[in-house]
Motif scaffolding. Structure first.
Motif, short mmCIF file in Angstrom:
data_model
loop_
_atom_site.label_atom_id
_atom_site.label_comp_id
_atom_site.label_asym_id
_atom_site.label_seq_id
_atom_site.Cartn_x
_atom_site.Cartn_y
_atom_site.Cartn_z
N ILE A 1 0.88 -1.17 0.00
CA ILE A 1 0.00 0.00 0.00
C ILE A 1 0.91 1.22 0.00
O ILE A 1 1.92 1.24 0.71
CB ILE A 1 -0.93 0.01 1.22
CG1 ILE A 1 -1.88 -1.20 1.15
CG2 ILE A 1 -1.70 1.31 1.30
CD1 ILE A 1 -2.77 -1.35 2.35
N ALA A 2 0.56 2.22 -0.80
CA ALA A 2 1.40 3.42 -0.93
C ALA A 2 0.57 4.68 -0.67
O ALA A 2 -0.66 4.65 -0.76
CB ALA A 2 2.00 3.48 -2.33
N TYR A 3 1.27 5.76 -0.39
CA TYR A 3 0.63 7.07 -0.26
C TYR A 3 1.48 8.10 -0.99
O TYR A 3 2.68 8.20 -0.75
CB TYR A 3 0.47 7.48 1.21
CG TYR A 3 -0.19 8.82 1.37
CD1 TYR A 3 -1.57 8.95 1.23
CD2 TYR A 3 0.56 9.96 1.61
CE1 TYR A 3 -2.19 10.18 1.34
CE2 TYR A 3 -0.04 11.20 1.73
CZ TYR A 3 -1.42 11.30 1.59
OH TYR A 3 -2.03 12.53 1.69
N GLY B 1 -2.56 4.29 -2.77
CA GLY B 1 -2.43 3.41 -3.93
C GLY B 1 -2.13 1.99 -3.49
O GLY B 1 -1.73 1.74 -2.35
N VAL B 2 -2.35 1.06 -4.40
CA VAL B 2 -1.99 -0.33 -4.18
C VAL B 2 -0.99 -0.71 -5.26
O VAL B 2 -1.03 -0.17 -6.37
CB VAL B 2 -3.21 -1.28 -4.21
CG1 VAL B 2 -4.12 -1.02 -3.03
CG2 VAL B 2 -3.97 -1.15 -5.51
N GLY B 3 -0.08 -1.62 -4.92
CA GLY B 3 0.94 -1.93 -5.90
C GLY B 3 1.52 -3.32 -5.76
O GLY B 3 1.22 -4.06 -4.82
N ALA B 4 2.34 -3.65 -6.73
CA ALA B 4 3.06 -4.92 -6.76
C ALA B 4 4.51 -4.63 -7.11
O ALA B 4 4.80 -3.67 -7.83
CB ALA B 4 2.44 -5.85 -7.79
N ASN B 5 5.40 -5.47 -6.57
CA ASN B 5 6.81 -5.29 -6.86
C ASN B 5 7.51 -6.64 -6.94
O ASN B 5 6.94 -7.67 -6.60
CB ASN B 5 7.48 -4.37 -5.84
CG ASN B 5 7.46 -4.94 -4.44
OD1 ASN B 5 6.86 -5.96 -4.16
ND2 ASN B 5 8.10 -4.24 -3.52
N ALA B 6 8.73 -6.60 -7.40
CA ALA B 6 9.58 -7.79 -7.47
C ALA B 6 11.00 -7.34 -7.17
O ALA B 6 11.32 -6.15 -7.23
CB ALA B 6 9.50 -8.44 -8.84
N GLU B 7 11.84 -8.31 -6.84
CA GLU B 7 13.23 -8.00 -6.55
C GLU B 7 14.08 -9.15 -7.08
O GLU B 7 13.89 -10.30 -6.70
CB GLU B 7 13.42 -7.84 -5.04
CG GLU B 7 14.65 -7.14 -4.64
CD GLU B 7 14.67 -6.78 -3.16
OE1 GLU B 7 15.33 -5.78 -2.84
OE2 GLU B 7 14.05 -7.49 -2.34
N PHE B 8 14.98 -8.82 -8.01
CA PHE B 8 15.83 -9.81 -8.66
C PHE B 8 17.30 -9.50 -8.38
O PHE B 8 17.79 -8.46 -8.81
CB PHE B 8 15.60 -9.81 -10.18
CG PHE B 8 14.17 -10.03 -10.56
CD1 PHE B 8 13.62 -11.29 -10.53
CD2 PHE B 8 13.38 -8.96 -10.97
CE1 PHE B 8 12.29 -11.50 -10.90
CE2 PHE B 8 12.06 -9.15 -11.33
CZ PHE B 8 11.51 -10.42 -11.29
#
Length: 170
Positions: free
Chosen positions: A31-33, A41-48
């Motif tokens: 969740i973001a502001y 806001g709502v979001g998705a992330n990844a980390e490689f």
């Protein structure tokens, strides 16, 4: 012949890099502001993981639309960050981030309802910017970890973004 050799070498290096880094690959949600748009806001992330202490971290944030009288504003952003871990021990991982941001803003004006055939109007615009910030992962000994991040977007849509969520180890 040389082209095949270089292609094969690149493939082998990439495959071995991904095989060793697979255990640290993460995906998550949050969740973001946004400070300037004053919206959640709502979001998705990844980390490689790329190399020791460095990851590539793409993310997407969709801010909840704002309705102000007859005007509706919809905003989303796409980010491509590099996270550098300054500290990464058993309980916390602290990182700095820098990357590219694309923010899209769409503004719609509703139909006034006068029956003159005016069906409303809309306009959208996107801008590219730069992300700078920091974040922390909190290792709680599970297959998932809470995290928090603070970044500043430098663009025509400057704003401070605070986000918190969870990342799942793959």
């Amino acid at each position: 012949m040389m082209k095949k050799f270089i292609t094969t070498l690149c493939f082998v290096c990439f495959t071995s890099l991904m095989a060793t880094a697979q255990e640290d690959t993460r995906i998550g949600g949050f969740i973001a502001y946004g400070s300037e748009i004053k919206s959640v806001g709502v979001g998705a992330n990844a980390e490689f993981p790329i190399i020791n202490n460095l990851t590539i971290a793409p993310s997407f944030i969709y801010y909840l639309p704002k309705d102000e009288d007859i005007i509706k504003t919809t905003i989303f952003e796409i980010n491509g960050n590099a996270n550098y871990y300054f500290m990464n021990d058993d309980s916390i991982g602290f990182y700095g981030l820098a990357g590219i941001n694309y923010t899209s803003v769409k503004v719609e004006v509703e139909d006034f309802g006068f029956g003159f055939g005016f069906g409303g109007a809309s306009s959208s615009e996107g801008k590219i910017g730069l992300n700078l910030g920091a974040g922390a992962n909190f290792n709680i000994g599970k297959n998932w970890m809470p995290f928090a991040e603070l970044k500043y977007v430098l663009s025509d849509y400057d704003q401070l973004v605070l986000l918190a969520g969870v990342k799942f180890n793959l």
